[in-house]
Design an enzyme around this catalytic site. Structure first.
Site, mmCIF file in Angstrom:
data_model
loop_
_atom_site.group_PDB
_atom_site.id
_atom_site.type_symbol
_atom_site.label_atom_id
_atom_site.label_comp_id
_atom_site.label_asym_id
_atom_site.label_seq_id
_atom_site.Cartn_x
_atom_site.Cartn_y
_atom_site.Cartn_z
ATOM 1 N N ASP A 72 20.912 2.146 -4.818
ATOM 2 C CA ASP A 72 22.329 2.155 -5.188
ATOM 3 C C ASP A 72 22.498 2.776 -6.560
ATOM 4 O O ASP A 72 21.561 2.794 -7.379
ATOM 5 C CB ASP A 72 22.931 0.746 -5.130
ATOM 6 C CG ASP A 72 22.270 -0.219 -6.112
ATOM 7 O OD1 ASP A 72 21.032 -0.183 -6.231
ATOM 8 O OD2 ASP A 72 22.994 -1.011 -6.752
ATOM 9 N N GLU A 136 20.967 -3.282 -7.085
ATOM 10 C CA GLU A 136 20.504 -3.489 -8.460
ATOM 11 C C GLU A 136 21.616 -3.250 -9.460
ATOM 12 O O GLU A 136 21.701 -3.931 -10.484
ATOM 13 C CB GLU A 136 19.329 -2.552 -8.760
ATOM 14 C CG GLU A 136 18.513 -2.958 -9.983
ATOM 15 C CD GLU A 136 19.079 -2.421 -11.299
ATOM 16 O OE1 GLU A 136 18.703 -2.925 -12.360
ATOM 17 O OE2 GLU A 136 19.906 -1.482 -11.242
#
Length: 381
Positions: A72, A136
């Site tokens: 991400d 994250e």
């Protein structure tokens, strides 16, 4: 099966607009590459977050080395501010541009490529484990934490882990992270009594109380640092009344602080200190004070030893640079992994991460794969 090109794999991942918590096909690309190489892949999605667990080798057979990373990315901001398409992965003058090129799709591509080539060329007597999350850059609740929960429930393990976050401040190879500071935020609301500014004795102004509280917190010396950590810091990040009128004493005032703390403290000890400060202000000014705390992670340290030496040796061999062992910077998913096994972090130069025109020198992607491959060879030698 030909060697995996980490630059090509990075480009494929960057072209997935996986702004957290979206996945947009990124983990499917990684899963395809790993499955073709004989890794056992399991999707560990939770709470709408996409996660991937992959293991080569029999579970519980020999020692297990792990890599952790994320696919991400943070938002791009205004795309018109970019000189290159944010998800184009275009290469110009040996540099690839795009969101996630540095943080940290190159890191994922490098350790995936290194792991595949390693198990194909020199199958180890043990296991190689990859844990990759899509959360994250978000809250982190259902990302690496979910993967570690899955591992605990299914008897999976890592004996050591390397997180592939960007760690180098200036040049490739100059820093390994062996720990991180803790992080917590606190939000305050001071409530008094609204009134006319010409008659302050008829009101109870929350602003002097808030200003005193912020001054006490900001001017307090938390510590002077420890053997492996710089001094802890507290930053006042906002003070707001929402009051447009100059002749009105407002009823309430809000503020927030962020604390980055070393191993002198814990989230609990700092919370207790903040509660004491709030109580003093409440009593001194006769106001109500509300406080909300969020602890994003505790400080931790993997003391210099076998794991940091393994990584440092590989870095020096491939770059000619002796890395510094550091605990600087913000938080990472190493804060979750540290409860499972010894963990360190090593990755690219991070100067452009989260910025407009985020980019990576293409040659450094190849270099990173070589470092990760050497770490695996040395670990299982």
């Amino acid at each position: 099966m030909p060697a995996i090109d980490p630059v090509e794999l990075t480009a494929r991942l960057v072209r997935c607009a996986s702004v957290t918590p979206a996945n947009e096909g990124a983990l499917e690309i990684v899963e395809e590459v790993l499955s073709q190489a004989g890794f056992n892949c399991v999707r560990v999605d939770r709470g709408g977050i996409c996660n991937l667990f992959a293991r080569w080798g029999a579970r519980g057979n020999g020692k297990a080395f792990g890599f952790n990373g994320h696919t991400d990315v943070v938002p791009v901001g205004n795309p018109d501010d970019w000189s290159m398409p944010p998800f184009g992965a275009e290469i110009k003058d040996g540099v690839m541009y795009g969101r996630g090129t540095t943080d940290m799709k190159s890191g994922v591509a490098a350790f995936v490529a290194a792991a595949v080539d390693f198990v194909r060329d020199t199958p180890p007597d043990g296991s190689v484990v990859l844990t990759i999350t899509g959360d994250e850059e978000g809250d982190g609740v259902d990302g690496t934490a979910a993967l570690l929960d899955y591992m605990a429930e299914n008897g999976e393990r890592m004996d050591a882990c390397l997180v592939g976050e960007p760690t180098c401040p200036e040049k490739m190879g100059d820093m390994i992270k062996i720990g991180r500071r803790g992080s917590m935020s606190a939000w305050f609301k001071v409530i008094g009594t609204q009134g006319h500014s010409a008659y302050p004795h008829r009101a109870n102004n929350p602003l002097p109380a808030m200003v005193r509280l912020m001054d006490r917190l900001a001017s307090h010396e938390l510590d002077r640092g420890t053997d492996h950590f710089d001094p802890s810091t507290l930053a006042v990040v906002t003070v707001d009344t929402g009051n447009p009128a100059s002749n009105v004493i407002p009823r309430s005032c809000s503020a927030a602080v962020n604390i980055r703390f070393n191993d002198t403290h814990s989230g609990a000890s700092l919370t207790a200190w903040l509660e004491q400060e709030v109580a003093q202000i409440r009593d001194a000014f006769g106001v109500e004070v509300e406080m909300k705390i969020k602890i994003s992670g505790e400080s931790f340290i993997t003391p210099p030893g076998a794991l940091s030496a393994l990584v440092a040796t590989a870095v020096a061999a491939e770059t000619g640079v002796t890395p510094e062992l550091s605990t600087t910077g913000g938080t990472s998913d190493a804060r979750f992994v540290k409860a499972h096994c010894p963990v360190v972090e090593f990755g690219l130069v991070g100067q452009s991460m989260h910025q407009v025109d985020e980019h990576v020198v293409v040659e450094q992607i190849h270099q990173l794969k070589a470092i990760y491959g050497r770490i695996l060879r040395d670990y299982f030698a």
